[in-house]
Write a protein that holds these residues in place. Structure first.
Motif: not given
Ligand SMILES: Nc1ccn([C@@H]2O[C@H](COP(=O)(O)OP(=O)(O)OP(=O)(O)O)[C@@H](O)[C@H]2O)c(=O)n1
Ligand SMILES: C[C@](O)(CO)[C@H](O)COP(=O)(O)O
Length: 223
Positions: A4, A7-9, A16, A79
């Motif tokens: 959930a 995938g900011s990096r 991702k 999560s």
């Protein structure tokens, strides 16, 4: 299987876990390894309530062994806990929590986890000993210190615990949720066992990790 995250990096707009890897979305590779293992009785994937990607893919290959739970939380631990609460398994059931973002997991590593933990009183996790010298960054991203690395391991997943213990550990952890399941179990005073993993069991976090995962999976197909 927590899936959930945003995938900011990794950057980009596609979470991702849905990025194309060889011929399928990344998470399909991760799920397949567990789905094909005889000791795995079922799969529960936790996705974001706002996830608009899951329904665009065909998951029929997994049949009724795959349950999708739209209960992802603000953190990975949230999560996982939401997923545990949704499934209501038996307290003594073994639960393996695995990052959807680790598609290079193998049946061999699952076998190792099962063989070493199935009779264990606490449970444990895959991990690899730190092999690089560790530097603590200071002002201006300059070295502030070199940290001792003796007895340091990098945690991976799966992390394997009995359902009742894991749910209780995460429920009682409090604020600043843990970054892995083992930390919550440790907080209760238990010592999870470190099971030697492989560096190939990488977590796709940054763009270069996706390239590495693709090369690893492609190479395995040619074996
Ligand atoms: N609130 C969250 C955050 C993460 N995850 C999942 O936990 C795994 C490991 O987390 P991470 O690699 O940090 O994924 P992201 O949080 O998506 O990445 P980032 O921190 O770069 O945003 C991933 O499969 C991710 O989907 C999750 O289920 N719920
Ligand atoms: C659970 C984990 O993969 C163990 O190393 C890691 O803590 C996940 O961290 P993330 O920042 O949520 O990816």
């Amino acid at each position: 299987m927590p899936a959930a995250g945003a995938g900011s990096r990794m950057g980009g707009t596609v979470p991702k876990q849905y990025l194309p890897l060889l011929d399928k979305p990344l998470i399909h590779h991760t799920l397949s390894v567990f789905n094909e293992h005889p000791c795995v009785h079922g799969l529960a994937v936790v996705i974001s309530p706002e996830d608009g990607w899951w329904d665009t893919y065909d998951w029929s290959a997994f049949g009724d062994r795959l349950t999708v739970l739209r209960c992802g939380g603000e953190t990975r631990a949230a999560s996982v806990l939401n997923g545990l609460k949704a499934m209501e398994w038996d307290d003594e059931d073994w639960v393996l929590v695995h990052d959807a973002a680790r598609p290079c997991i193998t049946a061999t590593l699952l076998d190792r986890l099962f063989d070493e933990l199935r009779e264990d009183e606490v449970g444990g996790l895959l991990a690899v000993p730190v092999a690089d010298t560790l530097k603590r960054a200071g002002v201006g991203q300059r070295v502030a210190s070199t940290e001792p690395r003796e007895s340091l391991w990098q945690a991976q997943t799966p992390q394997m615990f009995h359902y009742g213990l894991l749910k209780r550990a995460l429920e009682s952890f409090g604020s600043n949720m843990p970054t892995d399941e083992a930390q919550a179990v440790e907080r209760l005073g238990f010592a999870p066992k470190l099971i030697l993993g492989e560096r190939n069991n990488l977590k796709v976090t940054f763009p270069e990790d996706l390239d590495m995962a693709g090369m690893l999976l492609q190479a395995r197909r040619q074996l």
